[in-house]
Design a protein around this motif. Sequence first.
Motif, PDB file in Angstrom:
ATOM      1  N   ASN A 103      68.989  11.040 -20.250  1.00  0.00           N
ATOM      2  CA  ASN A 103      68.102  11.723 -21.760  1.00  0.00           C
ATOM      3  C   ASN A 103      68.598  10.778 -23.105  1.00  0.00           C
ATOM      4  OD1 ASN A 103      67.642  14.878 -22.223  1.00  0.00           O
ATOM      5  ND2 ASN A 103      69.314  14.514 -20.288  1.00  0.00           N
ATOM      6  N   ASP A 104      69.690   9.790 -22.540  1.00  0.00           N
ATOM      7  CA  ASP A 104      69.743   8.581 -24.280  1.00  0.00           C
ATOM      8  C   ASP A 104      68.691   8.168 -23.900  1.00  0.00           C
ATOM      9  OD1 ASP A 104      70.636   7.022 -25.316  1.00  0.00           O
ATOM     10  OD2 ASP A 104      72.828   7.298 -25.364  1.00  0.00           O
ATOM     11  N   MET A 105      68.526   8.054 -25.551  1.00  0.00           N
ATOM     12  CA  MET A 105      66.654   7.701 -25.911  1.00  0.00           C
ATOM     13  C   MET A 105      66.891   5.889 -26.542  1.00  0.00           C
ATOM     14  SD  MET A 105      64.662   8.492 -24.275  1.00  0.00           S
ATOM     15  CE  MET A 105      63.386   7.968 -24.585  1.00  0.00           C
ATOM     16  N   THR A 106      68.594   4.777 -26.260  1.00  0.00           N
ATOM     17  CA  THR A 106      68.471   3.683 -27.632  1.00  0.00           C
ATOM     18  C   THR A 106      68.049   3.080 -25.955  1.00  0.00           C
ATOM     19  OG1 THR A 106      70.931   3.986 -26.141  1.00  0.00           O
ATOM     20  CG2 THR A 106      71.004   4.834 -28.614  1.00  0.00           C
ATOM     21  N   ASP A 107      67.965   1.531 -26.611  1.00  0.00           N
ATOM     22  CA  ASP A 107      67.205   0.969 -25.816  1.00  0.00           C
ATOM     23  C   ASP A 107      67.678   0.363 -24.479  1.00  0.00           C
ATOM     24  OD1 ASP A 107      65.076  -1.452 -26.012  1.00  0.00           O
ATOM     25  OD2 ASP A 107      66.403  -2.699 -25.777  1.00  0.00           O
ATOM     26  N   ASN A 108      69.539   0.268 -25.117  1.00  0.00           N
ATOM     27  CA  ASN A 108      70.011  -0.144 -23.116  1.00  0.00           C
ATOM     28  C   ASN A 108      69.692   1.141 -22.171  1.00  0.00           C
ATOM     29  OD1 ASN A 108      71.104  -1.852 -24.106  1.00  0.00           O
ATOM     30  ND2 ASN A 108      72.050  -1.867 -24.194  1.00  0.00           N
ATOM     31  N   TYR A 109      69.616   2.505 -22.999  1.00  0.00           N
ATOM     32  CA  TYR A 109      69.694   2.838 -21.464  1.00  0.00           C
ATOM     33  C   TYR A 109      67.808   3.282 -21.104  1.00  0.00           C
ATOM     34  CZ  TYR A 109      74.310   4.677 -21.581  1.00  0.00           C
ATOM     35  OH  TYR A 109      75.697   3.652 -21.566  1.00  0.00           O
ATOM     36  N   VAL A 110      66.483   3.301 -22.001  1.00  0.00           N
ATOM     37  CA  VAL A 110      65.655   2.905 -21.550  1.00  0.00           C
ATOM     38  C   VAL A 110      65.608   1.962 -19.974  1.00  0.00           C
ATOM     39  CG1 VAL A 110      63.319   2.665 -22.333  1.00  0.00           C
ATOM     40  CG2 VAL A 110      64.731   4.535 -24.025  1.00  0.00           C
ATOM     41  N   LYS A 111      65.739   0.672 -20.552  1.00  0.00           N
ATOM     42  CA  LYS A 111      65.673   0.054 -19.877  1.00  0.00           C
ATOM     43  C   LYS A 111      66.613  -0.328 -18.456  1.00  0.00           C
ATOM     44  CE  LYS A 111      64.955  -3.121 -23.524  1.00  0.00           C
ATOM     45  NZ  LYS A 111      65.384  -4.802 -24.416  1.00  0.00           N
ATOM     46  N   ILE A 112      67.628  -0.141 -19.017  1.00  0.00           N
ATOM     47  CA  ILE A 112      68.329   0.747 -17.005  1.00  0.00           C
ATOM     48  C   ILE A 112      67.530   1.654 -16.817  1.00  0.00           C
ATOM     49  CG2 ILE A 112      70.128   2.025 -16.958  1.00  0.00           C
ATOM     50  CD1 ILE A 112      72.136   0.534 -19.214  1.00  0.00           C
ATOM     51  N   ARG A 113      67.228   3.071 -17.288  1.00  0.00           N
ATOM     52  CA  ARG A 113      65.885   3.678 -16.332  1.00  0.00           C
ATOM     53  C   ARG A 113      64.655   3.131 -15.534  1.00  0.00           C
ATOM     54  NH1 ARG A 113      67.762   7.355 -20.759  1.00  0.00           N
ATOM     55  NH2 ARG A 113      65.358   6.962 -21.792  1.00  0.00           N
ATOM     56  N   GLU A 114      64.360   2.076 -16.295  1.00  0.00           N
ATOM     57  CA  GLU A 114      63.536   1.232 -15.928  1.00  0.00           C
ATOM     58  C   GLU A 114      63.358  -0.002 -14.798  1.00  0.00           C
ATOM     59  OE1 GLU A 114      61.431  -0.569 -19.238  1.00  0.00           O
ATOM     60  OE2 GLU A 114      60.769   1.134 -20.415  1.00  0.00           O
ATOM     61  N   GLN A 115      64.895  -0.129 -15.148  1.00  0.00           N
ATOM     62  CA  GLN A 115      65.465  -1.210 -14.120  1.00  0.00           C
ATOM     63  C   GLN A 115      65.902  -0.582 -12.744  1.00  0.00           C
ATOM     64  OE1 GLN A 115      68.359  -2.680 -16.455  1.00  0.00           O
ATOM     65  NE2 GLN A 115      67.981  -4.722 -15.920  1.00  0.00           N
ATOM     66  N   VAL A 116      65.867   0.467 -12.650  1.00  0.00           N
ATOM     67  CA  VAL A 116      66.900   1.571 -11.606  1.00  0.00           C
ATOM     68  C   VAL A 116      65.015   2.278 -11.038  1.00  0.00           C
ATOM     69  CG1 VAL A 116      67.652   4.058 -10.924  1.00  0.00           C
ATOM     70  CG2 VAL A 116      68.774   2.103 -12.375  1.00  0.00           C
ATOM     71  N   ARG A 117      64.176   2.200 -11.674  1.00  0.00           N
ATOM     72  CA  ARG A 117      63.003   1.979 -11.098  1.00  0.00           C
ATOM     73  C   ARG A 117      62.356   1.367 -10.312  1.00  0.00           C
ATOM     74  NH1 ARG A 117      59.746   4.169 -15.446  1.00  0.00           N
ATOM     75  NH2 ARG A 117      59.327   2.012 -15.854  1.00  0.00           N
ATOM     76  N   GLU A 118      62.469   0.628 -10.988  1.00  0.00           N
ATOM     77  CA  GLU A 118      62.190  -1.441 -10.332  1.00  0.00           C
ATOM     78  C   GLU A 118      62.633  -1.272  -8.866  1.00  0.00           C
ATOM     79  OE1 GLU A 118      62.468  -3.849 -12.816  1.00  0.00           O
ATOM     80  OE2 GLU A 118      60.898  -3.441 -14.584  1.00  0.00           O
ATOM     81  N   CYS A 119      64.087  -0.986  -9.181  1.00  0.00           N
ATOM     82  CA  CYS A 119      65.310  -0.643  -7.561  1.00  0.00           C
ATOM     83  C   CYS A 119      64.376   0.098  -6.505  1.00  0.00           C
ATOM     84  CB  CYS A 119      66.567  -0.322  -8.159  1.00  0.00           C
ATOM     85  SG  CYS A 119      67.168  -1.594  -8.903  1.00  0.00           S
ATOM     86  N   HIS A 120      63.929   1.034  -6.815  1.00  0.00           N
ATOM     87  CA  HIS A 120      63.863   2.039  -5.867  1.00  0.00           C
ATOM     88  C   HIS A 120      62.679   1.365  -5.399  1.00  0.00           C
ATOM     89  CE1 HIS A 120      62.269   5.450  -3.806  1.00  0.00           C
ATOM     90  NE2 HIS A 120      61.173   5.580  -4.964  1.00  0.00           N
ATOM     91  N   HIS A 121      61.908   1.001  -5.948  1.00  0.00           N
ATOM     92  CA  HIS A 121      60.496   0.084  -5.352  1.00  0.00           C
ATOM     93  C   HIS A 121      61.114  -0.533  -4.324  1.00  0.00           C
ATOM     94  CE1 HIS A 121      57.910   3.147  -7.035  1.00  0.00           C
ATOM     95  NE2 HIS A 121      58.422   3.020  -8.056  1.00  0.00           N
ATOM     96  N   ARG A 122      61.653  -2.136  -5.257  1.00  0.00           N
ATOM     97  CA  ARG A 122      62.083  -3.482  -4.451  1.00  0.00           C
ATOM     98  C   ARG A 122      62.727  -3.094  -3.577  1.00  0.00           C
ATOM     99  NH1 ARG A 122      64.195  -8.591  -7.411  1.00  0.00           N
ATOM    100  NH2 ARG A 122      64.314  -9.635  -5.732  1.00  0.00           N
ATOM    101  N   TYR A 123      64.057  -2.613  -3.287  1.00  0.00           N
ATOM    102  CA  TYR A 123      64.876  -2.106  -2.691  1.00  0.00           C
ATOM    103  C   TYR A 123      64.686  -0.481  -1.586  1.00  0.00           C
ATOM    104  CZ  TYR A 123      66.589  -5.630  -5.358  1.00  0.00           C
ATOM    105  OH  TYR A 123      66.976  -6.939  -5.890  1.00  0.00           O
TER     106      TYR A 123
END
Length: 453
Positions: A103-123
């Motif tokens: 639920n954290d909407m600070t920049d780091n956590y928004v980007k981390i959630r985006e990165q993990v989505r990419e990890c799902h699709h890539r790996y």
Amino acid sequence: MHLSRKNFLRISSVFAAGTLAGTPGRVLSSILAPGAGNLMGNRFLTFNCVIRVNQIEVARDKNVGMDEREMHTPERLKAFREAVEAGFPGAKMTWAFSWLALNDMTDNYVKIREQVRECHHRYGDDVTFIPGAYFANAYNSIEQVNKDLHDGIALASGIVGNGYRPKSIVAGFLAAKNMQYLAETENIHVCQGNIWSQFSIDNQDGDGSVCYPYYPSKEHFCKPAQGKSDFIDCVNLDGWTVDFMAARRAGFAEHFNSRMGVGPIETIGAFGASTGLKEMMHSTAIHFDTGYQLNGFAWVTNCWELSLPIDVSGLRDWLSAIKTRWPATRVITQGEFGLIWRKHFTSNNFNYRFTERGSGIGGSDADKEIRWFMNKDFRLALLRNWQESAPEKVVDFTRYDVPAKEPDTLTRKWSLLGEINQKGTRPQDTPIPLDQLSANDRALIRRRVPDLR
């Protein structure tokens, strides 16, 4: 100085900025066909990573640890995932987000959630939820945990989108009624729901279970289901593979860490990179060598918090050593592994065996040998001094064919302690020869382990 996971993180946080960069009995596994979808004949490694905001988020609106926002950065996550891929190319892993991290909407956590989505699709990584920072039932009612699971799963699913659903839940400990809810309402049939042998360390106790997968009883999450009437169709998984020799102690008894095994805090953090890796490989080999021969398959599991102030090269080196020594190891998500086990075992007809001689590191006594026997009816541990050819003594005997009950109040005490418990915290836990168990106990043991005399 010996530190718990919680205290290690608290003391080490000041360095964070500088470190961010089956078949019963013996099985001749050599004749088994280790197909991709088979349990038998395979070695499995499951690896989880917890992403949170506060160190111990015991409820949606209550924390008892320190704020870890500065320790969670996109750069740290990138380095972490690259270390996994470098150590074992093609490995898949499971990411578990806490309530605040979802639920954290600070920049780091928004980007981390985006990165993990990419990890799902890539790996092919799994993305899921962790309720209560390992200790949900110590601080929340059954009903609240169910609500947290429902809402948390929905949020974790939303990270990936397109109707995605996690294959498993990471929970540390999870009560039987909550696992039943996962299976029957959320249609999730794999849960990391016990931390094998944990006692007098961190924020909850849960000793008494089987260390490999099992279907839990409706009576207690540490108890394997005895039949259809108490069966929960949710595969219960351990959270960290530990050294059996170290694990027989309570907390930090004798100045040793009872959680030592493949975890980084108790190994790399405690002994440095070289000795730490040696102990991690020793704990891995308990399963991938002798355990594989005894059980026909083998499983090792590990969990790192993304916030750990330990260089990710230690993770890379451990995975690389596994790849070199056991190149056919299947590094998959814990959900995939649990479902493979579920396909093979439709009931608790397992009969696990393990044998270890200590590594000589920490509480892993080099002069001791321990044998474990685990099945639906009981778990039994026999310990001896092998260097002196001393006779074995029973250090744990926990029957599962007797009634059990989980706490009905908020408490840390969720263990299932049997007639003799490995931690030795009660007068009745004094080790005894096998033939001093009752006649009924010995008869039960012979039915399951007829070659044990």
